[in-house]
Design an enzyme around this catalytic site. Sequence first.
Site, PDB file in Angstrom:
ATOM      1  CE1 TYR A   1      -8.173  -3.821  -1.447  1.00  0.00           C
ATOM      2  CE2 TYR A   1      -9.741  -3.066  -3.096  1.00  0.00           C
ATOM      3  CZ  TYR A   1      -8.694  -2.806  -2.229  1.00  0.00           C
ATOM      4  OH  TYR A   1      -8.183  -1.535  -2.128  1.00  0.00           O
TER       5      TYR A   1
ATOM      6  CE  LYS B   1      -9.904  -1.679   1.030  1.00  0.00           C
ATOM      7  NZ  LYS B   1      -9.197  -0.938   2.082  1.00  0.00           N
TER       8      LYS B   1
HETATM    9  N1  LIG Z   1      -3.449   1.711  -4.378  1.00  0.00           N
HETATM   10  C1  LIG Z   1      -4.690   1.791  -4.785  1.00  0.00           C
HETATM   11  O1  LIG Z   1      -4.968   1.898  -5.989  1.00  0.00           O
HETATM   12  C2  LIG Z   1      -5.818   1.770  -3.786  1.00  0.00           C
HETATM   13  C3  LIG Z   1      -7.100   2.051  -4.252  1.00  0.00           C
HETATM   14  C4  LIG Z   1      -8.152   2.039  -3.358  1.00  0.00           C
HETATM   15  C5  LIG Z   1      -7.919   1.759  -2.022  1.00  0.00           C
HETATM   16  N2  LIG Z   1      -6.673   1.488  -1.591  1.00  0.00           N
HETATM   17  C6  LIG Z   1      -6.492   1.188  -0.165  1.00  0.00           C
HETATM   18  O2  LIG Z   1      -5.546   2.076   0.391  1.00  0.00           O
HETATM   19  C7  LIG Z   1      -4.929   1.448   1.508  1.00  0.00           C
HETATM   20  C8  LIG Z   1      -3.422   1.572   1.383  1.00  0.00           C
HETATM   21  O3  LIG Z   1      -3.005   0.811   0.264  1.00  0.00           O
HETATM   22  P1  LIG Z   1      -1.695   1.147  -0.589  1.00  0.00           P
HETATM   23  O4  LIG Z   1      -2.094   1.085  -1.998  1.00  0.00           O
HETATM   24  O5  LIG Z   1      -1.027   2.334  -0.046  1.00  0.00           O
HETATM   25  O6  LIG Z   1      -0.857  -0.196  -0.313  1.00  0.00           O
HETATM   26  P2  LIG Z   1       0.600  -0.459   0.278  1.00  0.00           P
HETATM   27  O7  LIG Z   1       0.786  -1.916   0.157  1.00  0.00           O
HETATM   28  O8  LIG Z   1       1.581   0.466  -0.303  1.00  0.00           O
HETATM   29  O9  LIG Z   1       0.419  -0.069   1.831  1.00  0.00           O
HETATM   30  C9  LIG Z   1      -0.346  -0.859   2.690  1.00  0.00           C
HETATM   31  C10 LIG Z   1       0.356  -0.902   4.030  1.00  0.00           C
HETATM   32  O10 LIG Z   1      -0.476  -1.643   4.928  1.00  0.00           O
HETATM   33  C11 LIG Z   1       0.369  -2.503   5.679  1.00  0.00           C
HETATM   34  N3  LIG Z   1      -0.384  -3.659   6.179  1.00  0.00           N
HETATM   35  C12 LIG Z   1      -0.805  -4.744   5.481  1.00  0.00           C
HETATM   36  N4  LIG Z   1      -1.413  -5.593   6.307  1.00  0.00           N
HETATM   37  C13 LIG Z   1      -1.397  -5.039   7.537  1.00  0.00           C
HETATM   38  C14 LIG Z   1      -1.855  -5.465   8.801  1.00  0.00           C
HETATM   39  N5  LIG Z   1      -2.441  -6.654   8.959  1.00  0.00           N
HETATM   40  N6  LIG Z   1      -1.691  -4.632   9.856  1.00  0.00           N
HETATM   41  C15 LIG Z   1      -1.072  -3.440   9.713  1.00  0.00           C
HETATM   42  N7  LIG Z   1      -0.568  -3.006   8.528  1.00  0.00           N
HETATM   43  C16 LIG Z   1      -0.744  -3.791   7.460  1.00  0.00           C
HETATM   44  C17 LIG Z   1       1.465  -2.911   4.711  1.00  0.00           C
HETATM   45  O11 LIG Z   1       2.615  -3.409   5.391  1.00  0.00           O
HETATM   46  C18 LIG Z   1       1.706  -1.615   3.965  1.00  0.00           C
HETATM   47  O12 LIG Z   1       2.690  -0.835   4.608  1.00  0.00           O
HETATM   48  C19 LIG Z   1      -5.440   0.003   1.541  1.00  0.00           C
HETATM   49  O13 LIG Z   1      -6.491  -0.109   2.467  1.00  0.00           O
HETATM   50  C20 LIG Z   1      -5.948  -0.184   0.125  1.00  0.00           C
HETATM   51  O14 LIG Z   1      -6.958  -1.167   0.065  1.00  0.00           O
HETATM   52  C21 LIG Z   1      -5.599   1.494  -2.443  1.00  0.00           C
END
Ligand SMILES: NC(=O)c1ccc[n+]([C@@H]2O[C@H](COP(=O)([O-])OP(=O)(O)OC[C@H]3O[C@@H](n4cnc5c(N)ncnc54)[C@H](O)[C@@H]3O)[C@@H](O)[C@H]2O)c1
Length: 264
Positions: free
Chosen positions: A161, A165
């Site tokens: 991951y 990133k």
């Molecule tokens: N939640 C956190 O603490 C956090 C922190 C830093 C970064 N992020 C980043 O934020 C973004 C959103 O994450 P989140 O926490 O909302 O997660 P989440 O799992 O709630 O949402 C992620 C979405 O991406 C979709 N997805 C997964 N693989 C996919 C693909 N191959 N093609 C299209 N869609 C796809 C999933 O179906 C889901 O709807 C991600 O990139 C994650 O790495 C999250």
Amino acid sequence: MTLPEAFGLDGRVAVVTGAGSGIGRATARLLAQSGAAVVCADVDGASAEAAAAEIGSGGATALGAELDVSDGAAVDALVARAVEELGRLDVMANIAGIMHEAASVADTDEATLDRVLAVNLKGVFFGCQAAARVMRDQGSGSIVNMASGAIDVPTAGIVCYAIAKAGVAQLTKTLAVELAGNGVRVNAVAPGLVMTPMLARFIAGPGGDPATLQAASEQMARMTPLGRMGEPEDIAHAVLYLASDASSFLTGQIVRPNGGVSMP
Ligand SMILES: NC(=O)c1ccc[n+]([C@@H]2O[C@H](COP(=O)([O-])OP(=O)(O)OC[C@H]3O[C@@H](n4cnc5c(N)ncnc54)[C@H](O)[C@@H]3O)[C@@H](O)[C@H]2O)c1
């Protein structure tokens, strides 16, 4: 809350990947509330359609689309559909991402490495590429990529991951330089911890124990100078800023809504 004009997106068209859940869903909703027509794309087609229906019921224009961002041809087709049906592309928010089970570098299997790089790095690359081709000819646009606080704080067990990133951050800066002369800005958001389905699964497994999640949330809040975890809307607000003219002098930057956890 009324938006100053610079934050408004009236007449603009946005594509949001990962729009079915968590941060992507909150972002799609906020961009629509700010005036944009939004294409909600997600590998979970039903959740993409649900996001579009929710936005549409509020009066905004929204399309739902099933999309696997790791499929470059499918990303190109989705962007082409957005331009064909909505007329242009002003905002590309590359938010879709996945986490993986914790494993050290020594114990990571190649399939996990490939899968995480395919979605979290190549998926963002394909989104950038498709948007860049449209926006450079259009002479305007804003690309916003989702990085993570993992680029600043090395954490054992999430190497796939973190390196994906970190690649997103460097992709963002390179593309920002390439497109600056075309009126296109490219920035990234590196959120701190936000309790979305992705983080909940990582902490407690699918359908995880609420008490485990509550204890983890409290611990993460204590580790955060602002004393709380992030909400999806905290991150969506950063995306809106980068998507809108309010950030017209920003490109190649990594914005960090993280409650003060890291200050690089
Ligand atoms: N939640 C956190 O603490 C956090 C922190 C830093 C970064 N992020 C980043 O934020 C973004 C959103 O994450 P989140 O926490 O909302 O997660 P989440 O799992 O709630 O949402 C992620 C979405 O991406 C979709 N997805 C997964 N693989 C996919 C693909 N191959 N093609 C299209 N869609 C796809 C999933 O179906 C889901 O709807 C991600 O990139 C994650 O790495 C999250």
